[in-house]
Design a protein around this motif. Sequence first.
Motif, PDB file in Angstrom:
ATOM      1  N   ARG A 213     103.701  34.469  50.783  1.00 54.24           N
ATOM      2  CA  ARG A 213     102.221  33.975  50.187  1.00 54.24           C
ATOM      3  C   ARG A 213     101.416  35.336  50.015  1.00 54.24           C
ATOM      4  NH1 ARG A 213     100.437  29.266  54.099  1.00 54.24           N
ATOM      5  NH2 ARG A 213     101.202  30.833  55.736  1.00 54.24           N
ATOM      6  N   VAL A 214     100.457  35.255  49.398  1.00 54.98           N
ATOM      7  CA  VAL A 214      99.485  36.423  48.973  1.00 54.98           C
ATOM      8  C   VAL A 214      98.177  35.811  49.232  1.00 54.98           C
ATOM      9  CG1 VAL A 214      98.648  37.759  47.397  1.00 54.98           C
ATOM     10  CG2 VAL A 214     100.882  37.424  47.496  1.00 54.98           C
ATOM     11  N   LEU A 216      94.729  36.662  47.998  1.00 58.26           N
ATOM     12  CA  LEU A 216      94.083  37.537  46.939  1.00 58.26           C
ATOM     13  C   LEU A 216      92.453  37.533  47.318  1.00 58.26           C
ATOM     14  CD1 LEU A 216      95.225  38.929  44.749  1.00 58.26           C
ATOM     15  CD2 LEU A 216      94.577  37.130  43.258  1.00 58.26           C
TER      16      LEU A 216
ATOM     17  N   ILE B   8      97.262  38.098  59.204  1.00 57.85           N
ATOM     18  CA  ILE B   8      97.649  37.658  58.052  1.00 57.85           C
ATOM     19  C   ILE B   8      99.294  37.764  57.742  1.00 57.85           C
ATOM     20  CG2 ILE B   8      97.553  37.949  55.293  1.00 57.85           C
ATOM     21  CD1 ILE B   8      94.831  38.447  55.524  1.00 57.85           C
ATOM     22  N   TYR B  66      88.308  34.270  47.993  1.00 56.59           N
ATOM     23  CA  TYR B  66      89.932  34.347  48.036  1.00 56.59           C
ATOM     24  C   TYR B  66      90.584  33.245  47.531  1.00 56.59           C
ATOM     25  CZ  TYR B  66      87.901  35.516  52.607  1.00 56.59           C
ATOM     26  OH  TYR B  66      86.853  36.185  53.821  1.00 56.59           O
ATOM     27  N   ILE B  68      94.582  31.883  47.960  1.00 59.61           N
ATOM     28  CA  ILE B  68      95.883  31.886  48.659  1.00 59.61           C
ATOM     29  C   ILE B  68      97.102  31.326  47.617  1.00 59.61           C
ATOM     30  CG2 ILE B  68      97.529  30.973  50.706  1.00 59.61           C
ATOM     31  CD1 ILE B  68      94.827  31.012  52.578  1.00 59.61           C
ATOM     32  N   LYS B  78      91.554  27.837  48.109  1.00 61.25           N
ATOM     33  CA  LYS B  78      90.671  28.946  47.712  1.00 61.25           C
ATOM     34  C   LYS B  78      89.248  28.634  48.359  1.00 61.25           C
ATOM     35  CE  LYS B  78      88.327  27.768  44.128  1.00 61.25           C
ATOM     36  NZ  LYS B  78      88.074  27.170  42.743  1.00 61.25           N
ATOM     37  N   ILE B  93      90.404  32.517  56.401  1.00 58.62           N
ATOM     38  CA  ILE B  93      91.800  32.792  55.757  1.00 58.62           C
ATOM     39  C   ILE B  93      92.852  32.246  56.676  1.00 58.62           C
ATOM     40  CG2 ILE B  93      93.472  34.397  54.478  1.00 58.62           C
ATOM     41  CD1 ILE B  93      90.984  36.175  53.822  1.00 58.62           C
ATOM     42  N   LEU B  97      95.713  29.691  56.222  1.00 58.42           N
ATOM     43  CA  LEU B  97      97.267  29.857  56.336  1.00 58.42           C
ATOM     44  C   LEU B  97      97.844  29.164  57.202  1.00 58.42           C
ATOM     45  CD1 LEU B  97      97.032  33.964  56.051  1.00 58.42           C
ATOM     46  CD2 LEU B  97      97.867  32.283  54.232  1.00 58.42           C
TER      47      LEU B  97
END
Lengths: 223, 100
Positions: A213-214, A216, B8, B66, B68, B78, B93, B97
């Motif tokens: 997964r990224v 951004l 992350i 952001y 994802i 987002k 984030i 995640l």
Amino acid sequence: MGRLNGQVEKIEATQINVRVLQDGKVIASVAADADGNYQIDGVAPGTYTIEIAAKGYETVSLTAWVIADQSTPLDRVALQALAVPVAHLRGFLADRVTKQPLENVRVQLIDDAGNVREVLTKATGSFEFENLQPDQRFTLAIEHDGYEKQEIAIEPIPATETAKLTRELVPIQQMEQLPIGDGLPVGAKAPDFSLPDGDGQLYSLADYIGQKRVVLVFYRGSW
Amino acid sequence: MQKIYGAIQAEGAELIAISSDTQAQVKRTTERIKADFPVLSDAERKTISAYNATDAFNRNIARPQYHIIDENGIVQWKFVDVRLAGRLDPAKILEALKAL
């Protein structure tokens, strides 16, 4: 529109699939019921090939002429057990976003020699390719209106085994346009990019797809 | 961002930062914040525009946000900062995640 119906001698604990093809394309796919009866409604007048297939049995093909507003009965058939061992592939397709099964999706199985077999998914989203040559590689190609095309490499399947596969199709976004600066909607396909870091090394989103997964992050920068 | 980069990665994700800065500016930023993750230059703003991340009040820069993106290339989450000069809260984030 016309109708096709027929009967197959039932086989204990084995599903019998009935496919209607026109010019080599599958246009309908049903399973025979517990008594071996099948019926396909809403078939346009014309000539069709009916394929009756079951795991481990020789596939029978019939020709049918469908007449408008009439029922076309097909000869009763009994499938014969195959003498050689074969492999099978069974799959299930669903919509990635709604998680609902996808019906009438055209699925093609292509062998290394380029021979193509195709089936449609049933109302349950399932599809079957019976009686494949064992220990052979295949490519599964899935194309469906409104979804992204997928190609999947199928590893060789040992004789008498059924490989199982579950796949989600990604709807092509009729992109809900968010106000400028609000980013992409959740569920959208992320556009690929190829951008340099401070040393000029290029990074692409494609390098990460299928791996990780990224996260951004867009930031304002030192303007 | 560098502070939470390890966290992350621990969630099986990678971090990429993009701005409209030039490559030289990006290099300075990377060194200043000691970033181990890619900090990329989108000086032509093509990617910023493709992600609809252009700042409505200053079209030369990105609005902080952001996305994802999952392994299939689909945006799964987002967060857009509504504050004009705001800083993003990186903890969000990690929450996302973990939740996805």
